[in-house]
Scaffold this motif. Structure first.
Motif, mmCIF file in Angstrom:
data_model
loop_
_atom_site.group_PDB
_atom_site.id
_atom_site.type_symbol
_atom_site.label_atom_id
_atom_site.label_comp_id
_atom_site.label_asym_id
_atom_site.label_seq_id
_atom_site.Cartn_x
_atom_site.Cartn_y
_atom_site.Cartn_z
ATOM 1 N N ALA A 178 0.820 -1.208 0.000
ATOM 2 C CA ALA A 178 0.000 0.000 0.000
ATOM 3 C C ALA A 178 0.856 1.262 0.000
ATOM 4 C CB ALA A 178 -0.932 -0.005 1.216
ATOM 5 N N TRP A 179 1.932 1.264 0.767
ATOM 6 C CA TRP A 179 2.801 2.435 0.851
ATOM 7 C C TRP A 179 3.492 2.690 -0.494
ATOM 8 C CZ3 TRP A 179 2.362 5.958 4.386
ATOM 9 C CH2 TRP A 179 3.365 6.905 4.593
ATOM 10 N N LYS A 180 3.929 1.594 -1.128
ATOM 11 C CA LYS A 180 4.577 1.738 -2.435
ATOM 12 C C LYS A 180 3.580 2.185 -3.505
ATOM 13 C CE LYS A 180 8.426 -1.483 -1.749
ATOM 14 N NZ LYS A 180 9.047 -2.775 -2.170
ATOM 15 N N GLU A 181 2.363 1.668 -3.421
ATOM 16 C CA GLU A 181 1.344 2.070 -4.392
ATOM 17 C C GLU A 181 0.997 3.550 -4.265
ATOM 18 O OE1 GLU A 181 -1.912 -0.570 -3.755
ATOM 19 O OE2 GLU A 181 -1.009 -2.215 -4.910
ATOM 20 N N ALA A 182 1.229 4.092 -3.063
ATOM 21 C CA ALA A 182 1.008 5.528 -2.845
ATOM 22 C C ALA A 182 2.201 6.355 -3.321
ATOM 23 C CB ALA A 182 0.736 5.791 -1.371
ATOM 24 N N GLY A 183 3.188 5.681 -3.920
ATOM 25 C CA GLY A 183 4.356 6.370 -4.449
ATOM 26 C C GLY A 183 5.388 6.739 -3.408
ATOM 27 N N LYS A 184 5.377 6.043 -2.273
ATOM 28 C CA LYS A 184 6.300 6.367 -1.193
ATOM 29 C C LYS A 184 7.266 5.211 -0.950
ATOM 30 C CE LYS A 184 2.781 9.281 0.963
ATOM 31 N NZ LYS A 184 1.957 9.530 2.158
ATOM 32 N N LYS A 185 8.391 5.531 -0.317
ATOM 33 C CA LYS A 185 9.428 4.530 -0.072
ATOM 34 C C LYS A 185 9.278 3.910 1.314
ATOM 35 C CE LYS A 185 12.902 6.741 -3.027
ATOM 36 N NZ LYS A 185 14.271 7.324 -3.078
ATOM 37 N N CYS A 186 9.639 2.638 1.399
ATOM 38 C CA CYS A 186 9.652 1.946 2.688
ATOM 39 C C CYS A 186 10.738 0.883 2.651
ATOM 40 C CB CYS A 186 8.289 1.319 3.007
ATOM 41 S SG CYS A 186 7.665 0.206 1.747
ATOM 42 N N VAL A 187 11.200 0.489 3.836
ATOM 43 C CA VAL A 187 12.272 -0.491 3.947
ATOM 44 C C VAL A 187 11.897 -1.516 5.009
ATOM 45 C CG1 VAL A 187 14.705 -0.893 4.483
ATOM 46 C CG2 VAL A 187 14.023 1.216 3.309
ATOM 47 N N LYS A 188 11.887 -2.785 4.625
ATOM 48 C CA LYS A 188 11.632 -3.845 5.597
ATOM 49 C C LYS A 188 12.905 -4.055 6.416
ATOM 50 C CE LYS A 188 9.345 -8.344 5.836
ATOM 51 N NZ LYS A 188 8.782 -9.451 5.023
ATOM 52 N N LEU A 189 12.766 -4.032 7.725
ATOM 53 C CA LEU A 189 13.932 -4.124 8.596
ATOM 54 C C LEU A 189 14.354 -5.572 8.814
ATOM 55 C CD1 LEU A 189 13.116 -1.448 11.319
ATOM 56 C CD2 LEU A 189 14.165 -1.149 9.070
ATOM 57 N N ALA A 190 15.655 -5.765 9.016
ATOM 58 C CA ALA A 190 16.196 -7.107 9.243
ATOM 59 C C ALA A 190 16.107 -7.448 10.727
ATOM 60 C CB ALA A 190 17.636 -7.181 8.753
#
Length: 303
Positions: A178-190
């Motif tokens: 959903a965040w990417k579809e809104a054109g925004k960046k996100c990072v899954k943490l390790a």
């Protein structure tokens, strides 16, 4: 006036702390924690691989040993802070430096906390996602929109434009999409699981029960708690340290509370400089220093 920031887990690297071990106060800190945890922290510091120091207890123990060791050297040199804030694990380091807990009790708490959280991760698998450009309100809205009955909550309120959410693997996947579809960046943490979320409730109970057996003193200087950005109160220590495991880390709120009190000078006592960089994002007018290496320590002491 100076605020100390005690590092959280995540910035650990091979060799961290090794250049400080010839300092007696740092060496003593490593030795005492090694005895309490049955881990050779000096060997890990000098020779540990990335895989070794990423272990649940090892990573936290090294991070805390560097913070407490450096802080002890600074205090011995007359550089005590006016206030202190720890990030997640760093809350335990802060308890030691504020003379609320002995180092041996704090090391025991670290072991209980790390092992309890590892078990909770196995019982309730989850993940964490950093939302770039998000406000806390944005994070809340996203969680409400895509949770679909799963656990999904804001977990780390780091700084403007950086909020981490935590929840079940399925909910995190939906949030990421959903965040990417809104054109925004996100990072899954390790991370090993959904830290600072209700999926850690069993660990929170274990930590609270262990803390009930400890004696907490009144802090020697202002100590803010992660759970609510309010001053530490020894009477409620067990409940708040237990709650911290499953509650969001209110780092930005803590820094803003200190800014309102006129605190503009911040020193991260620990390795990596992550918190000093977050303070820069919160208020660029602040003065920020990181002390996690011998070079950084010598420069600060000799300034």
């Amino acid at each position: 006036m100076t605020v100390w920031l005690c590092s959280g887990q995540g910035a650990q690297k091979p060799g961290m702390g090794s250049d400080l071990l010839d300092l007696p106060l740092v060496s003593d800190t490593f030795d005492l924690m090694s005895d309490a945890l049955d881990i050779d922290l000096k060997r890990l510091s000098r020779e540990g691989t990335q895989e070794e120091i990423n272990g649940a207890v090892a990573a936290q123990a090294l991070t805390m040993a560097v913070s407490v060791g450096v802080g002890s050297v600074l205090k011995d040199a007359g550089f005590a802070p006016s206030a202190i804030v720890g990030f997640s694990l760093g809350q335990i380091s802060a308890l030691v430096l504020a003379e609320v807990l002995s180092l041996s009790d704090a090391a025991a708490l670290l072991r209980v906390r790390a092992n309890a959280m590892a078990r909770a991760c196995e019982e309730n698998p989850g993940a964490m996602l950093a939302l770039m450009g998000a406000t806390v309100e944005d994070a809340h809205q996203l969680c409400c929109t895509v949770a679909n009955g799963d656990v999904l909550v804001p977990a780390n309120m780091n700084a403007p434009g950086q909020v981490v959410i935590s929840g079940t693997c399925e909910a995190i996947e939906r949030a990421q999409q959903a965040w990417k579809e809104a054109g925004k960046k996100c990072v899954k943490l390790a991370t090993a699981g959904a830290f600072h979320s209700p999926l850690m409730s069993s660990a929170a109970c274990e930590v609270k029960n262990f803390c009930d057996t400890l004696n907490f003193a009144t802090p020697r200087f202002t100590l803010l708690c992660n759970t609510d950005a309010q001053p530490f109160d020894a009477k409620h220590a067990a409940g708040r340290l237990g709650a911290q495991v499953q509650s969001g880390v209110m780092f930005e709120q803590s820094v803003r509370a200190l800014l309102e009190q006129g605190e503009t000078n911040y020193v991260e006592v620990g390795f990596g400089g992550v918190l000093a960089n977050l303070v820069k994002r919160i208020d660029r007018a602040t003065t920020r220093t990181n002390i996690g290496t011998r070079e950084q320590l010598d420069a600060y002491l000799n300034a």
